[in-house]
Design an enzyme around this catalytic site. Structure first.
Site, short mmCIF file in Angstrom:
data_model
loop_
_atom_site.label_atom_id
_atom_site.label_comp_id
_atom_site.label_asym_id
_atom_site.label_seq_id
_atom_site.Cartn_x
_atom_site.Cartn_y
_atom_site.Cartn_z
N ASP A 217 38.80 -11.61 -26.84
CA ASP A 217 39.38 -12.63 -27.70
C ASP A 217 39.73 -11.99 -29.05
OD1 ASP A 217 38.76 -14.84 -25.85
OD2 ASP A 217 36.68 -14.41 -26.39
N ASP A 256 42.82 -12.92 -23.13
CA ASP A 256 41.77 -13.92 -22.98
C ASP A 256 42.05 -15.01 -24.03
OD1 ASP A 256 39.54 -15.27 -22.13
OD2 ASP A 256 38.11 -13.74 -22.68
N ASP A 260 37.08 -18.17 -29.88
CA ASP A 260 36.00 -18.82 -29.15
C ASP A 260 34.82 -19.04 -30.08
OD1 ASP A 260 37.45 -18.85 -26.82
OD2 ASP A 260 36.21 -17.42 -25.73
N ARG A 313 43.44 -25.76 -24.23
CA ARG A 313 42.28 -25.45 -25.05
C ARG A 313 42.64 -25.42 -26.54
NH1 ARG A 313 39.06 -20.64 -21.72
NH2 ARG A 313 39.03 -21.70 -19.70
#
Length: 436
Positions: A217, A256, A260, A313
């Site tokens: 990420d 990815d 996060d 997301r």
């Protein structure tokens, strides 16, 4: 080596010379302008009441750093050196230009003997099938190559750190910021181009036709507290998913997430950022089975961010009390899945956001039910008009009815704008290079 009598340290430049001479030669005019005075962004702290990161003592990052712990960096190696130097003391790291974590290319990480063409031949479903995960010499060499890249592209951010880009052109490409088990971190004014995984793994058992799975990420907040992420631009940049090849009939996925917040992280504010041109963008809580670490934590505020051409997301939430208000969503015409993902034990409040939906994309897709959990929505606008996101979702997706009422009322908000002003306001104010 300390630059005696100077107010900053330069790392990762050609100036390995000692003292102030090296410092002066290394600083650009914008860097010098950002060094002192009221516009010294490295000394800024999160305002009181500005989201969850302002709770329980607030977030100051490295604002208290002394002169010996202020660094100006121009290379990825110098940046990692600055993160590792100075022990536990507060630090300010000023980023000048773009730091490239993969400057030498993927081949620099390849383990001897790894051959991608051989990998494709060995694990072609026509040869290997779909019943078992891949194994054997080429998979072992792929994994060894992946470990080499992992060591090279991750940068671990310690407590009491401020990382700030200097001017309009500062950023990181190919690197992954790991804010892990830290407290009191600020990251501002950077363009973060998503890391490109050089060695995705083929998993023939992932779904009916297999899938390529990637790592890295742009930024991970892992078990950390009091984190302010502000005025950054997260993007796939030069390598959008549309540019990636296909192997075995599936996209050779090398991305990815962009951000996060996972594994017990808590008290995070993400404000005035741009998240652009990405698939799985922002995940809060990484597993339905992580209640032992995540329950009662994962408190995150998202405000005045732009989510542009994001597939899903934005965010997906598990467990956390998440306040998402005054964000603007520009939804892609093709491939859109959802924006707000309602996951296990989540308590999402989504209010006064703005959505621009293309023709043919129904407003009922904005919410997505993953698990039974209540959600609070109110004051949201779609294409300039007020829309009850919960009502329209439940009407259009009757098989995934969501319940109203997240069970809490956000209070940590410093400003709340009318949704109609958000498209113009954020076009001029959100993202890297827009700090005032």
């Amino acid at each position: 080596m300390r630059t005696h009598g100077c107010h900053a340290r330069v790392m990762g430049t050609a100036a390995s010379l000692a003292g102030c001479t090296a410092l002066v030669l290394s600083l650009t005019a914008p860097a010098a302008a950002a060094g002192t005075g009221p516009r010294d962004l490295g000394r800024h702290t999160l305002p009181a009441g500005d989201g969850w990161a302002s709770a329980d003592g607030g977030t100051t990052g490295g604002a208290a750093a002394d002169a010996a712990h202020v660094y100006t960096v121009t290379t990825w190696a110098g940046f990692r050196d600055a993160l590792a130097a100075g022990g536990d003391a507060p630090r300010i790291i000023r980023v000048v230009g773009t730091l490239d974590a993969t400057e030498g290319g993927c081949e620099t990480f390849e383990a001897p003997g790894y051959d991608f063409d051989r990998y494709l031949a060995d694990y072609d479903p026509a040869v290997w099938g779909y019943e078992k995960e891949v194994s054997g010499p080429q998979e072992d060499l792929r994994a060894a190559s992946a470990r080499n890249q992992d060591r090279a592209v991750k940068a671990f951010v310690p407590s009491h750190t401020t990382i700030v880009g200097v001017g309009r052109g500062a950023g990181i490409t190919g690197g992954s910021l790991q804010i892990k088990d830290a407290d009191n971190v600020i990251v501002r004014n950077l363009t973060l181009e998503s890391p490109l995984d050089c060695f995705p793994q083929w998993d023939p058992t992932d779904g009916a036709t297999g899938a390529w799975n990637s790592e890295y990420d742009s930024m991970v907040v892992h078990g950390s507290t009091h984190v302010w992420i502000d005025h950054n631009t997260f993007t796939d940049g030069r390598h959008p998913d549309s540019s990636l090849p296909r192997h075995f009939g599936e996209v050779y996925q090398q991305h990815d997430g962009e951000l996060d917040v996972v594994r017990g992280a808590d008290l995070v504010t993400a404000s005035w950022n741009v998240f652009a041109d990405h698939d799985k963008t922002l995940m809060i809580g990484n597993s339905d089975s992580a209640g032992a670490t995540d329950r009662g934590r994962l408190r995150v505020t998202l405000h005045h961010n732009v989510f542009r051409n994001v597939v899903e997301r934005a965010p997906r939430v598990r467990f956390g009390k998440v306040d998402a208000y005054n964000n603007h969503y520009v939804v892609p015409r093709d491939g859109y899945a959802y924006s707000f993902g309602i996951g296990a034990e989540s308590q999402l409040v989504a209010e006064k956001n703005s959505f621009r939906l293309p023709e043919g994309v129904p407003a009922g897709k904005i919410l997505k039910k993953w698990k039974e959990a209540p959600v609070t929505v109110g004051g949201n606008h779609v294409n300039g008009r007020p829309v009850d996101l919960l009502a329209v979702h439940n009407a259009e997706v009757p098989g995934e009815v969501l319940q109203s009422g997240a069970g809490w009322t956000p209070t940590l908000r410093t400003r709340v704008d009318h949704p109609r002003v958000l498209p113009a306001l954020l076009a001029h104010r959100a993202g890297a290079g827009r700090l005032r």
